[in-house]
Design a protein around this motif. Structure first.
Motif, PDB file in Angstrom:
ATOM      1  N   ASP A   1       0.837  -1.211   0.000  1.00  0.00           N
ATOM      2  CA  ASP A   1       0.000   0.000   0.000  1.00  0.00           C
ATOM      3  C   ASP A   1       0.866   1.252   0.000  1.00  0.00           C
ATOM      4  O   ASP A   1       0.613   2.200  -0.758  1.00  0.00           O
ATOM      5  CB  ASP A   1      -0.916   0.040   1.231  1.00  0.00           C
ATOM      6  CG  ASP A   1      -2.067  -0.954   1.165  1.00  0.00           C
ATOM      7  OD1 ASP A   1      -2.348  -1.502   0.075  1.00  0.00           O
ATOM      8  OD2 ASP A   1      -2.697  -1.179   2.223  1.00  0.00           O
TER       9      ASP A   1
ATOM     10  N   GLU B   1       2.504   1.738  -3.368  1.00  0.00           N
ATOM     11  CA  GLU B   1       1.528   2.208  -4.362  1.00  0.00           C
ATOM     12  C   GLU B   1       1.172   3.674  -4.135  1.00  0.00           C
ATOM     13  O   GLU B   1       1.001   4.428  -5.103  1.00  0.00           O
ATOM     14  CB  GLU B   1       0.280   1.327  -4.334  1.00  0.00           C
ATOM     15  CG  GLU B   1       0.534  -0.050  -4.910  1.00  0.00           C
ATOM     16  CD  GLU B   1      -0.612  -1.023  -4.742  1.00  0.00           C
ATOM     17  OE1 GLU B   1      -0.695  -1.951  -5.549  1.00  0.00           O
ATOM     18  OE2 GLU B   1      -1.413  -0.858  -3.797  1.00  0.00           O
ATOM     19  N   GLN B   2       1.091   4.092  -2.885  1.00  0.00           N
ATOM     20  CA  GLN B   2       0.831   5.507  -2.596  1.00  0.00           C
ATOM     21  C   GLN B   2       1.983   6.369  -3.101  1.00  0.00           C
ATOM     22  O   GLN B   2       1.759   7.440  -3.669  1.00  0.00           O
ATOM     23  CB  GLN B   2       0.609   5.720  -1.100  1.00  0.00           C
ATOM     24  CG  GLN B   2      -0.720   5.179  -0.619  1.00  0.00           C
ATOM     25  CD  GLN B   2      -0.849   5.223   0.895  1.00  0.00           C
ATOM     26  OE1 GLN B   2       0.064   5.639   1.607  1.00  0.00           O
ATOM     27  NE2 GLN B   2      -1.986   4.785   1.407  1.00  0.00           N
ATOM     28  N   ASP B   3       3.211   5.918  -2.910  1.00  0.00           N
ATOM     29  CA  ASP B   3       4.373   6.651  -3.426  1.00  0.00           C
ATOM     30  C   ASP B   3       4.319   6.758  -4.939  1.00  0.00           C
ATOM     31  O   ASP B   3       4.595   7.810  -5.510  1.00  0.00           O
ATOM     32  CB  ASP B   3       5.680   5.974  -3.013  1.00  0.00           C
ATOM     33  CG  ASP B   3       6.036   6.197  -1.557  1.00  0.00           C
ATOM     34  OD1 ASP B   3       5.460   7.105  -0.932  1.00  0.00           O
ATOM     35  OD2 ASP B   3       6.891   5.450  -1.048  1.00  0.00           O
ATOM     36  N   LEU B   4       3.960   5.668  -5.595  1.00  0.00           N
ATOM     37  CA  LEU B   4       3.900   5.659  -7.059  1.00  0.00           C
ATOM     38  C   LEU B   4       2.796   6.563  -7.592  1.00  0.00           C
ATOM     39  O   LEU B   4       2.880   7.050  -8.718  1.00  0.00           O
ATOM     40  CB  LEU B   4       3.715   4.235  -7.577  1.00  0.00           C
ATOM     41  CG  LEU B   4       4.947   3.345  -7.471  1.00  0.00           C
ATOM     42  CD1 LEU B   4       4.563   1.886  -7.680  1.00  0.00           C
ATOM     43  CD2 LEU B   4       6.003   3.781  -8.469  1.00  0.00           C
ATOM     44  N   ALA B   5       1.757   6.794  -6.800  1.00  0.00           N
ATOM     45  CA  ALA B   5       0.648   7.646  -7.230  1.00  0.00           C
ATOM     46  C   ALA B   5       0.996   9.135  -7.142  1.00  0.00           C
ATOM     47  O   ALA B   5       0.322   9.957  -7.746  1.00  0.00           O
ATOM     48  CB  ALA B   5      -0.594   7.348  -6.390  1.00  0.00           C
ATOM     49  N   GLN B   6       2.052   9.467  -6.406  1.00  0.00           N
ATOM     50  CA  GLN B   6       2.447  10.863  -6.238  1.00  0.00           C
ATOM     51  C   GLN B   6       3.402  11.274  -7.343  1.00  0.00           C
ATOM     52  O   GLN B   6       4.298  10.509  -7.705  1.00  0.00           O
ATOM     53  CB  GLN B   6       3.143  11.057  -4.882  1.00  0.00           C
ATOM     54  CG  GLN B   6       2.319  10.664  -3.687  1.00  0.00           C
ATOM     55  CD  GLN B   6       1.049  11.474  -3.577  1.00  0.00           C
ATOM     56  OE1 GLN B   6       1.043  12.678  -3.779  1.00  0.00           O
ATOM     57  NE2 GLN B   6      -0.041  10.789  -3.288  1.00  0.00           N
TER      58      GLN B   6
ATOM     59  N   VAL C   1       3.795  -3.789  -8.632  1.00  0.00           N
ATOM     60  CA  VAL C   1       4.457  -2.652  -7.971  1.00  0.00           C
ATOM     61  C   VAL C   1       5.904  -2.554  -8.453  1.00  0.00           C
ATOM     62  O   VAL C   1       6.382  -1.459  -8.779  1.00  0.00           O
ATOM     63  CB  VAL C   1       4.378  -2.783  -6.432  1.00  0.00           C
ATOM     64  CG1 VAL C   1       5.303  -1.788  -5.741  1.00  0.00           C
ATOM     65  CG2 VAL C   1       2.942  -2.602  -5.958  1.00  0.00           C
TER      66      VAL C   1
ATOM     67  N   PRO D   1       7.055  11.762  -4.965  1.00  0.00           N
ATOM     68  CA  PRO D   1       6.901  11.133  -3.648  1.00  0.00           C
ATOM     69  C   PRO D   1       8.080  11.421  -2.723  1.00  0.00           C
ATOM     70  O   PRO D   1       9.180  11.722  -3.167  1.00  0.00           O
ATOM     71  CB  PRO D   1       6.836   9.645  -3.980  1.00  0.00           C
ATOM     72  CG  PRO D   1       7.567   9.516  -5.264  1.00  0.00           C
ATOM     73  CD  PRO D   1       7.339  10.807  -6.006  1.00  0.00           C
TER      74      PRO D   1
ATOM     75  N   ARG E   1       9.157   3.934 -13.270  1.00  0.00           N
ATOM     76  CA  ARG E   1       9.425   5.258 -12.676  1.00  0.00           C
ATOM     77  C   ARG E   1      10.928   5.533 -12.706  1.00  0.00           C
ATOM     78  O   ARG E   1      11.368   6.635 -13.018  1.00  0.00           O
ATOM     79  CB  ARG E   1       8.885   5.293 -11.243  1.00  0.00           C
ATOM     80  CG  ARG E   1       9.253   6.490 -10.387  1.00  0.00           C
ATOM     81  CD  ARG E   1       8.558   7.802 -10.720  1.00  0.00           C
ATOM     82  NE  ARG E   1       7.140   7.809 -10.551  1.00  0.00           N
ATOM     83  CZ  ARG E   1       6.485   8.207  -9.466  1.00  0.00           C
ATOM     84  NH1 ARG E   1       7.145   8.618  -8.410  1.00  0.00           N
ATOM     85  NH2 ARG E   1       5.172   8.189  -9.435  1.00  0.00           N
TER      86      ARG E   1
ATOM     87  N   ARG F   1       6.020  -1.131 -11.947  1.00  0.00           N
ATOM     88  CA  ARG F   1       5.753   0.311 -11.932  1.00  0.00           C
ATOM     89  C   ARG F   1       6.938   1.096 -11.365  1.00  0.00           C
ATOM     90  O   ARG F   1       7.256   2.188 -11.839  1.00  0.00           O
ATOM     91  CB  ARG F   1       4.474   0.588 -11.153  1.00  0.00           C
ATOM     92  CG  ARG F   1       3.246   0.065 -11.912  1.00  0.00           C
ATOM     93  CD  ARG F   1       1.977   0.069 -11.090  1.00  0.00           C
ATOM     94  NE  ARG F   1       1.705   1.355 -10.483  1.00  0.00           N
ATOM     95  CZ  ARG F   1       0.963   1.515  -9.393  1.00  0.00           C
ATOM     96  NH1 ARG F   1       0.407   0.482  -8.804  1.00  0.00           N
ATOM     97  NH2 ARG F   1       0.746   2.706  -8.896  1.00  0.00           N
ATOM     98  N   GLN F   2       7.597   0.556 -10.352  1.00  0.00           N
ATOM     99  CA  GLN F   2       8.787   1.215  -9.808  1.00  0.00           C
ATOM    100  C   GLN F   2       9.903   1.264 -10.850  1.00  0.00           C
ATOM    101  O   GLN F   2      10.582   2.281 -10.997  1.00  0.00           O
ATOM    102  CB  GLN F   2       9.271   0.498  -8.545  1.00  0.00           C
ATOM    103  CG  GLN F   2       8.391   0.720  -7.348  1.00  0.00           C
ATOM    104  CD  GLN F   2       8.838  -0.105  -6.143  1.00  0.00           C
ATOM    105  OE1 GLN F   2       9.430  -1.169  -6.289  1.00  0.00           O
ATOM    106  NE2 GLN F   2       8.530   0.394  -4.959  1.00  0.00           N
TER     107      GLN F   2
END
Length: 91
Positions: free
Chosen positions: A14, A17-22, A48, A25, A55, A51-52
């Motif tokens: 979680d 995923e919150q970091d990736l949504a920012q 995850v 971050p 990024r 996605r990382q």
């Protein structure tokens, strides 16, 4: 796997995923839970990770672009002390 392991890994995923949504971050140090990743969360963890990695790839591209721009700026000669400071566009 225990419910505690599932809960610990879910909380960690979680947070990732919150970091990736920012857009920018604030990454904090983290430690993996003591127990191995439950098989039920493997797909989510792989997503995850993917996605990382994406990024990281985009960040590297941005850093390369900034380095290229800085290199171009370094090619601009410094101003001469005897050069005019203003340009008369009305005369």
């Amino acid at each position: 796997m225990t419910d505690a392991a599932t809960q610990a890994w879910t909380s960690l995923l979680d947070a990732f995923e919150q970091d990736l949504a920012q857009p920018e971050p604030e990454f904090a140090p983290w430690q993996p839970p003591a127990e191995p990743l439950p098989a039920a969360l493997a797909g989510r963890a792989e997503d995850v990770l993917r996605r990382q990695q994406e990024r990281i790839r985009r960040t590297r591209e941005e850093l390369d672009a900034v380095a290229e721009q800085l290199g171009a700026l370094r090619q601009v000669p410094p101003p001469r002390p005897d050069a005019p400071v203003y340009l008369d566009v009305q005369a």
